[in-house]
Design a protein around this motif. Structure first.
Motif, short mmCIF file in Angstrom:
data_model
loop_
_atom_site.label_atom_id
_atom_site.label_comp_id
_atom_site.label_asym_id
_atom_site.label_seq_id
_atom_site.Cartn_x
_atom_site.Cartn_y
_atom_site.Cartn_z
N SER A 79 0.84 -1.19 0.00
CA SER A 79 0.00 0.00 0.00
C SER A 79 0.88 1.24 0.00
CB SER A 79 -0.91 0.00 1.23
OG SER A 79 -0.12 -0.08 2.40
N SER A 80 0.31 2.37 -0.36
CA SER A 80 1.07 3.61 -0.43
C SER A 80 1.39 4.11 0.97
CB SER A 80 0.26 4.67 -1.18
OG SER A 80 -0.85 5.06 -0.39
N THR A 81 2.27 5.13 1.00
CA THR A 81 2.66 5.69 2.30
C THR A 81 1.50 6.43 2.96
OG1 THR A 81 3.49 7.65 1.15
CG2 THR A 81 5.07 5.93 1.65
N ASP A 82 0.38 6.60 2.23
CA ASP A 82 -0.76 7.25 2.86
C ASP A 82 -1.24 6.48 4.09
OD1 ASP A 82 -0.75 9.26 1.03
OD2 ASP A 82 -2.25 8.37 -0.28
N THR A 83 -1.08 5.15 4.09
CA THR A 83 -1.52 4.36 5.23
C THR A 83 -0.64 4.60 6.44
OG1 THR A 83 -0.16 2.49 4.51
CG2 THR A 83 -2.44 2.57 3.73
N LEU A 84 0.57 5.13 6.22
CA LEU A 84 1.47 5.45 7.33
C LEU A 84 1.40 6.92 7.71
CD1 LEU A 84 4.61 3.46 6.12
CD2 LEU A 84 2.95 2.75 7.83
N GLY A 85 0.56 7.67 7.01
CA GLY A 85 0.52 9.10 7.22
C GLY A 85 1.55 9.79 6.35
N ARG A 86 1.47 11.10 6.30
CA ARG A 86 2.43 11.88 5.53
C ARG A 86 2.75 13.17 6.28
NH1 ARG A 86 3.41 10.24 0.53
NH2 ARG A 86 4.27 12.26 -0.03
N PHE A 87 3.86 13.79 5.90
CA PHE A 87 4.19 15.09 6.47
C PHE A 87 3.41 16.13 5.67
CE2 PHE A 87 6.58 18.92 7.38
CZ PHE A 87 6.77 18.80 8.75
N GLU A 88 2.16 16.30 6.03
CA GLU A 88 1.26 17.16 5.29
C GLU A 88 0.27 17.82 6.25
OE1 GLU A 88 -1.94 16.89 1.56
OE2 GLU A 88 -0.95 15.09 2.34
N THR A 89 0.26 19.15 6.28
CA THR A 89 -0.67 19.87 7.16
C THR A 89 -2.02 20.01 6.48
OG1 THR A 89 0.16 21.97 6.28
CG2 THR A 89 1.18 21.14 8.29
N LYS A 90 -3.09 19.72 7.22
CA LYS A 90 -4.44 19.79 6.66
C LYS A 90 -5.37 20.69 7.47
CE LYS A 90 -4.25 15.21 4.51
NZ LYS A 90 -4.87 13.86 4.44
N GLN A 91 -5.39 20.53 8.76
CA GLN A 91 -6.34 21.29 9.60
C GLN A 91 -5.60 21.84 10.82
OE1 GLN A 91 -9.53 18.96 11.21
NE2 GLN A 91 -10.33 20.64 12.45
N GLU A 92 -5.52 23.16 10.91
CA GLU A 92 -4.80 23.76 12.05
C GLU A 92 -5.64 23.68 13.31
OE1 GLU A 92 -2.23 27.68 13.41
OE2 GLU A 92 -3.38 27.73 11.54
N LEU A 93 -4.98 23.28 14.39
CA LEU A 93 -5.61 23.28 15.71
C LEU A 93 -5.41 24.68 16.29
CD1 LEU A 93 -4.15 19.84 16.79
CD2 LEU A 93 -6.53 20.29 16.18
N THR A 94 -6.27 25.58 15.91
CA THR A 94 -6.06 26.99 16.24
C THR A 94 -6.03 27.25 17.75
OG1 THR A 94 -8.46 27.34 15.96
CG2 THR A 94 -7.05 27.82 14.07
N ALA A 95 -6.80 26.48 18.49
CA ALA A 95 -6.79 26.68 19.94
C ALA A 95 -5.41 26.38 20.52
CB ALA A 95 -7.86 25.80 20.60
N LEU A 96 -4.76 25.32 20.03
CA LEU A 96 -3.43 24.97 20.52
C LEU A 96 -2.41 26.00 20.05
CD1 LEU A 96 -1.48 23.13 21.99
CD2 LEU A 96 -1.41 21.66 19.97
N SER A 97 -2.50 26.42 18.79
CA SER A 97 -1.57 27.44 18.29
C SER A 97 -1.68 28.72 19.12
CB SER A 97 -1.87 27.74 16.82
OG SER A 97 -1.63 26.61 16.00
N LYS A 98 -2.91 29.13 19.44
CA LYS A 98 -3.10 30.34 20.24
C LYS A 98 -2.62 30.14 21.68
CE LYS A 98 -6.96 32.23 17.58
NZ LYS A 98 -8.41 32.58 17.58
N ARG A 99 -2.75 28.92 22.19
CA ARG A 99 -2.26 28.64 23.54
C ARG A 99 -0.74 28.77 23.58
NH1 ARG A 99 -2.14 29.31 28.68
NH2 ARG A 99 -1.37 27.55 29.88
N TRP A 100 -0.07 28.25 22.55
CA TRP A 100 1.38 28.41 22.47
C TRP A 100 1.77 29.89 22.38
CZ3 TRP A 100 2.84 24.17 18.34
CH2 TRP A 100 2.83 22.91 18.95
#
Length: 373
Positions: A79-100
């Motif tokens: 299977s492709s590396t998609d099953t292992l995940g990829r280094f690809e940003t899709k959805q920002e966790l804005t609450a965590l970014s703002k907490r940082w």
């Protein structure tokens, strides 16, 4: 007349036998000629310089894989590396970014780079993720990646001896600098000590072996680590070697997702990263966020089902930590933090721990599905 008829012999089996023998010999001869011709024509057919008639082309069953010109047939392609995940940003966790951002704002004189990515679904948080800051010993993680790439390519052996010279002797962490010049260390020991106890001389040995600083920086660039540069031998107390939180996270993620290194190379990378003895920053902070005691972070995290393979950095004016985080439900994330501030300022390490603790709510495992009965 009677005498003439009596002298003629019956036809018998002689003629049919001779005819049969001729046919057999002709068949054998034609078979030999045809086989020899096909043998000579075989390479041309494989190169497609010669096309056989359809009645000579082997038939392939629908469920039988067809073998290409240069690659063996694969019954069950991986299977492709998609099953292992990829280094690809899709959805920002804005609450965590703002907490940082809020945590960093409490100490405005500190420079911060932070990044986290959940490999399985692309959720991420960031704070100045591409800002180049002093790498300290955190740069040893991408150096390990390049060294194992060399092993994968066959240009370096895991047991190749590396010779200690005056050029590569580095002070600070580690024990290899105390050995006599000319001492030879196997590559697996050099790579392991570079991560396990952050041996600076071991790091310099690997920098030299993979081609030196310029070649190493070119390799970093090819891996997409644009902020990561080696400008001096370790320990580099002035902080001229640089990296960013995104680069450190990317170096680890490329290995774990299969985008870099072979399976065997990935195993070597993970084994070496797992030997690091310093676990008070990223692992300790994550444990704090999960509500655990601060005795032994690795052991306490393991009890909760977490594992962190990390490498820290510390040169007084800068601290860093980056690692792979394995969650109890099998998902994985990468996180990295780099902080530059006054020399030996405890606020720098405390900020890394607090940012790591803030990740805990978004890194909790999904509930296990009900068992099918």
């Amino acid at each position: 007349m009677a005498s003439s008829r009596s002298s003629q012999k019956p036809p018998g089996w002689g003629r049919p036998l001779r005819l049969l023998l001729r046919l057999v010999l002709m068949g054998v001869g034609l078979g030999i000629i045809t086989g020899s011709a096909l043998k000579l024509a075989g390479p041309a057919v494989q190169r497609r310089d010669l096309t056989l008639p359809s009645w000579l082309t082997p038939r392939v069953k629908p469920d039988q894989p067809v073998q290409s010109d240069s690659k063996p047939a694969i019954l069950n392609p991986p299977s492709s590396t998609d099953t292992l995940g990829r280094f690809e940003t899709k959805q920002e966790l804005t609450a965590l970014s703002k907490r940082w951002e809020a945590l960093a704002a409490q100490d405005p004189d500190l420079q911060v780079s932070a990044f986290m990515l959940a490999l399985d679904d692309g959720r991420y948080a960031q704070l100045n993720p591409d800002t180049a800051l002093p790498a300290a010993s955190a740069i040893k993680t991408p150096i390990l990646l390049v060294a194992i790439e060399e092993i994968d390519a066959g240009r370096l052996s895991w047991n190749e001896p590396l010779t200690l010279s005056k050029t590569v002797v580095g002070g600070g962490a580690g024990w290899m600098a105390s050995k006599p010049l000319g001492t030879r260390f196997p590559t697996y020991e050099v790579a392991t000590e570079m991560i396990r106890v952050s041996d600076n001389t071991a790091t310099n040995l690997l920098i030299e072996r993979v081609g030196g600083q310029a070649d190493l920086n070119a390799r970093f660039n090819s891996l997409g680590l644009s902020a990561t540069k080696v400008n001096n031998w370790l320990p580099d107390l002035k902080g001229t070697n640089t990296t960013s939180a995104r680069d450190l996270a990317r170096a680890i993620a490329l290995v774990d997702t299969g985008e870099a290194l072979s399976i065997r190379g990935r195993d070597l990378f993970r084994e070496v990263m797992g030997t690091s003895v310093t676990n008070r920053l990223l692992p300790g902070g994550l444990l704090k966020g999960l509500g655990g005691s601060q005795g032994k972070p690795d052991d306490s995290l393991m009890i909760k089902g977490y594992r962190v393979l990390n490498k820290t950095g510390d040169i007084g004016i800068a601290y860093a930590d980056a690692g792979l985080i394995e969650l109890p439900d099998g998902r994985r994330a990468v996180a990295a933090f780099v902080v530059k501030g006054p020399f030996n300022d405890p606020r720098s390490t405390e900020l890394i721990r607090n940012m790591a603790a803030a990740m805990a709510p978004v890194l909790k495992p999904k509930p296990a599905p009900p068992r099918q009965r």
